[in-house]
Design a protein around this motif. Structure first.
Motif, PDB file in Angstrom:
ATOM      1  N   ILE A  43     -26.993  18.057  33.567  1.00  0.00           N
ATOM      2  CA  ILE A  43     -26.693  18.801  32.344  1.00  0.00           C
ATOM      3  C   ILE A  43     -27.457  18.146  31.208  1.00  0.00           C
ATOM      4  CG2 ILE A  43     -24.894  19.470  30.721  1.00  0.00           C
ATOM      5  CD1 ILE A  43     -22.865  19.159  32.898  1.00  0.00           C
ATOM      6  N   CYS A  44     -27.830  18.964  30.235  1.00  0.00           N
ATOM      7  CA  CYS A  44     -28.389  18.391  29.014  1.00  0.00           C
ATOM      8  C   CYS A  44     -27.834  19.172  27.835  1.00  0.00           C
ATOM      9  CB  CYS A  44     -29.909  18.418  29.022  1.00  0.00           C
ATOM     10  SG  CYS A  44     -30.647  20.031  28.823  1.00  0.00           S
ATOM     11  N   ALA A  45     -27.849  18.531  26.696  1.00  0.00           N
ATOM     12  CA  ALA A  45     -27.397  19.175  25.472  1.00  0.00           C
ATOM     13  C   ALA A  45     -28.339  18.778  24.347  1.00  0.00           C
ATOM     14  CB  ALA A  45     -25.979  18.753  25.134  1.00  0.00           C
ATOM     15  N   ILE A  46     -28.663  19.743  23.523  1.00  0.00           N
ATOM     16  CA  ILE A  46     -29.471  19.500  22.320  1.00  0.00           C
ATOM     17  C   ILE A  46     -28.668  20.070  21.163  1.00  0.00           C
ATOM     18  CG2 ILE A  46     -31.653  19.905  21.149  1.00  0.00           C
ATOM     19  CD1 ILE A  46     -32.859  20.491  23.951  1.00  0.00           C
ATOM     20  N   GLU A  56     -29.627  15.767  18.076  1.00  0.00           N
ATOM     21  CA  GLU A  56     -29.050  14.809  19.007  1.00  0.00           C
ATOM     22  C   GLU A  56     -29.215  15.368  20.410  1.00  0.00           C
ATOM     23  OE1 GLU A  56     -24.910  12.456  19.982  1.00  0.00           O
ATOM     24  OE2 GLU A  56     -25.222  13.367  18.031  1.00  0.00           O
ATOM     25  N   VAL A  57     -29.667  14.524  21.327  1.00  0.00           N
ATOM     26  CA  VAL A  57     -29.861  14.956  22.710  1.00  0.00           C
ATOM     27  C   VAL A  57     -28.967  14.134  23.627  1.00  0.00           C
ATOM     28  CG1 VAL A  57     -32.211  15.781  22.375  1.00  0.00           C
ATOM     29  CG2 VAL A  57     -31.841  13.418  23.008  1.00  0.00           C
ATOM     30  N   GLY A  63     -33.868  12.573  29.975  1.00  0.00           N
ATOM     31  CA  GLY A  63     -32.937  13.378  30.771  1.00  0.00           C
ATOM     32  C   GLY A  63     -33.027  14.849  30.421  1.00  0.00           C
ATOM     33  N   VAL A  64     -33.145  15.134  29.131  1.00  0.00           N
ATOM     34  CA  VAL A  64     -33.269  16.517  28.677  1.00  0.00           C
ATOM     35  C   VAL A  64     -34.582  17.110  29.192  1.00  0.00           C
ATOM     36  CG1 VAL A  64     -33.579  17.978  26.642  1.00  0.00           C
ATOM     37  CG2 VAL A  64     -31.801  16.232  26.661  1.00  0.00           C
ATOM     38  N   GLN A  65     -35.663  16.361  29.071  1.00  0.00           N
ATOM     39  CA  GLN A  65     -36.958  16.850  29.557  1.00  0.00           C
ATOM     40  C   GLN A  65     -36.909  17.121  31.050  1.00  0.00           C
ATOM     41  OE1 GLN A  65     -39.797  13.906  28.280  1.00  0.00           O
ATOM     42  NE2 GLN A  65     -39.850  14.686  26.178  1.00  0.00           N
ATOM     43  N   SER A  66     -36.204  16.279  31.796  1.00  0.00           N
ATOM     44  CA  SER A  66     -36.076  16.459  33.238  1.00  0.00           C
ATOM     45  C   SER A  66     -35.345  17.764  33.569  1.00  0.00           C
ATOM     46  CB  SER A  66     -35.335  15.262  33.841  1.00  0.00           C
ATOM     47  OG  SER A  66     -34.944  15.519  35.160  1.00  0.00           O
TER      48      SER A  66
END
Length: 123
Positions: A43-46, A56-57, A63-66
């Motif tokens: 999971i990712c959050a931006i 904020e990531v 992790g977000v890029q992945s």
């Protein structure tokens, strides 16, 4: 102790709005972390905020890029399989509501309820 009902309306007091934002953001990130751990999913959050210059990531920029790269590498059909825009969401909600009305009408007929009788009573 139970929580009191929250009135969902724009908070006009700037400091109260900022405090509420920080508390809710913290709660959201905690839920995201728990979901990731319990279900073993990526999971990712931006989160873009008017109170911070940078978004904020979570969990980290890498992790977000992945997660985003994994999503973009999916076939287009897989990417959009569960996506919904406003129009399709509204169509789905209308269909669901219509089905509920039909079900209620069917149940009323089975019980022998006559809606014209209500008008005679002045309801």
């Amino acid at each position: 102790m139970t929580r009191k009902k929250v009135n969902f309306a724009y908070i006009t007091n700037n400091s109260a709005r900022q405090a509420t934002f920080k508390k809710r953001k913290k709660g959201l990130l905690k839920k995201i972390s728990e979901l990731s751990t319990l279900c073993a999913i990526q999971i990712c959050a931006i989160i873009y905020s008017p109170y911070d210059l940078e978004p904020e990531v979570w969990p980290s920029p890498l992790g977000v890029q992945s997660v985003i790269a994994r999503f973009k590498n999916m076939p287009k059909a897989g990417q959009s399989r569960k996506m919904m825009n406003l129009g399709s969401f509204l169509r789905q909600m209308i269909t669901k509501s219509e089905e509920q009305v039909k079900k209620q009408q069917r149940e009323n007929r089975e019980r022998g309820y006559d809606p014209s009788h209500v008008q005679e009573l002045g309801w």
